[in-house]
Design a protein around this motif. Structure first.
Motif, PDB file in Angstrom:
ATOM      1  N   THR A  86       0.836  -1.195   0.000  1.00  0.00           N
ATOM      2  CA  THR A  86       0.000   0.000   0.000  1.00  0.00           C
ATOM      3  C   THR A  86       0.874   1.249   0.000  1.00  0.00           C
ATOM      4  O   THR A  86       1.861   1.328   0.736  1.00  0.00           O
ATOM      5  CB  THR A  86      -0.939  -0.013   1.220  1.00  0.00           C
ATOM      6  N   PHE A  87       0.481   2.224  -0.824  1.00  0.00           N
ATOM      7  CA  PHE A  87       1.266   3.442  -1.024  1.00  0.00           C
ATOM      8  C   PHE A  87       0.377   4.673  -0.868  1.00  0.00           C
ATOM      9  O   PHE A  87      -0.780   4.665  -1.299  1.00  0.00           O
ATOM     10  CB  PHE A  87       1.885   3.454  -2.431  1.00  0.00           C
ATOM     11  N   ARG A  88       0.934   5.732  -0.273  1.00  0.00           N
ATOM     12  CA  ARG A  88       0.196   6.988  -0.121  1.00  0.00           C
ATOM     13  C   ARG A  88       0.128   7.715  -1.464  1.00  0.00           C
ATOM     14  O   ARG A  88       1.150   7.863  -2.138  1.00  0.00           O
ATOM     15  CB  ARG A  88       0.872   7.897   0.909  1.00  0.00           C
ATOM     16  N   LEU A  89      -1.049   8.185  -1.835  1.00  0.00           N
ATOM     17  CA  LEU A  89      -1.208   8.937  -3.074  1.00  0.00           C
ATOM     18  C   LEU A  89      -0.644  10.355  -2.959  1.00  0.00           C
ATOM     19  O   LEU A  89      -0.436  11.019  -3.962  1.00  0.00           O
ATOM     20  CB  LEU A  89      -2.677   8.991  -3.493  1.00  0.00           C
ATOM     21  N   ALA A  90      -0.359  10.802  -1.764  1.00  0.00           N
ATOM     22  CA  ALA A  90       0.209  12.142  -1.579  1.00  0.00           C
ATOM     23  C   ALA A  90       1.666  12.195  -2.019  1.00  0.00           C
ATOM     24  O   ALA A  90       2.094  13.146  -2.668  1.00  0.00           O
ATOM     25  CB  ALA A  90       0.089  12.574  -0.120  1.00  0.00           C
ATOM     26  N   ASP A  91       2.433  11.137  -1.683  1.00  0.00           N
ATOM     27  CA  ASP A  91       3.875  11.192  -1.954  1.00  0.00           C
ATOM     28  C   ASP A  91       4.476   9.876  -2.441  1.00  0.00           C
ATOM     29  O   ASP A  91       5.662   9.808  -2.734  1.00  0.00           O
ATOM     30  CB  ASP A  91       4.630  11.666  -0.721  1.00  0.00           C
ATOM     31  N   GLY A  92       3.683   8.813  -2.520  1.00  0.00           N
ATOM     32  CA  GLY A  92       4.158   7.534  -3.029  1.00  0.00           C
ATOM     33  C   GLY A  92       4.852   6.644  -2.017  1.00  0.00           C
ATOM     34  O   GLY A  92       5.255   5.528  -2.335  1.00  0.00           O
TER      35      GLY A  92
END
Length: 129
Positions: free
Chosen positions: A95-101
């Motif tokens: 899982t990765f944050r869409l804000a900063d990857g």
């Protein structure tokens, strides 16, 4: 030699900050391979010759690299999670944050993220990470 008694320039720091922001902000580029009208998301597109996947979230469009950095699983089948602020790879649930990857359950892994906007009937993107 600098004059120790010179009056400080109050705008110097502001000019430096503005210049730094302009130097680091990437330009918007037209996405190719995708027409915004009638598009179904997730969708494939190209930005500066690189294949990316465009996702529609509650807050708008976002782009991610086409393959998960772990084992190259396609992000076309990725799931939006955490109130659509993160994306989860379908292969191993990385899982990765869409804000900063940044990977949230996979230390050391990061995915490329792209800001996407629609303007004058075209889609534009630029790299965030």
């Amino acid at each position: 030699m600098a004059d120790e008694h010179a009056t400080p320039d109050p705008d110097h720091a502001a000019r430096q900050a503005t210049g730094a922001a302009q130097a680091t902000e990437r330009p918007w580029q037209v996405l190719t391979g995708l027409r915004p009208e009638g598009a179904k998301y997730p969708a494939r597109a190209r930005l500066d010759g690189e294949g990316i996947v465009i996702l529609r979230t509650k807050s708008g469009l976002r782009g991610v690299q086409r393959a998960c950095p772990h084992m190259q699983g396609t992000m076309m089948n990725a799931e939006l999670v955490a109130n659509e602020t993160m994306v989860r790879c379908p292969l191993h649930a990385f899982t990765f944050r869409l804000a900063d990857g940044k990977g949230v359950n996979c230390p050391g892994f990061r995915i490329k993220i792209y800001e996407i906007k629609e303007e004058n009937g075209a889609l534009y993107g630029r790299s965030v990470s």
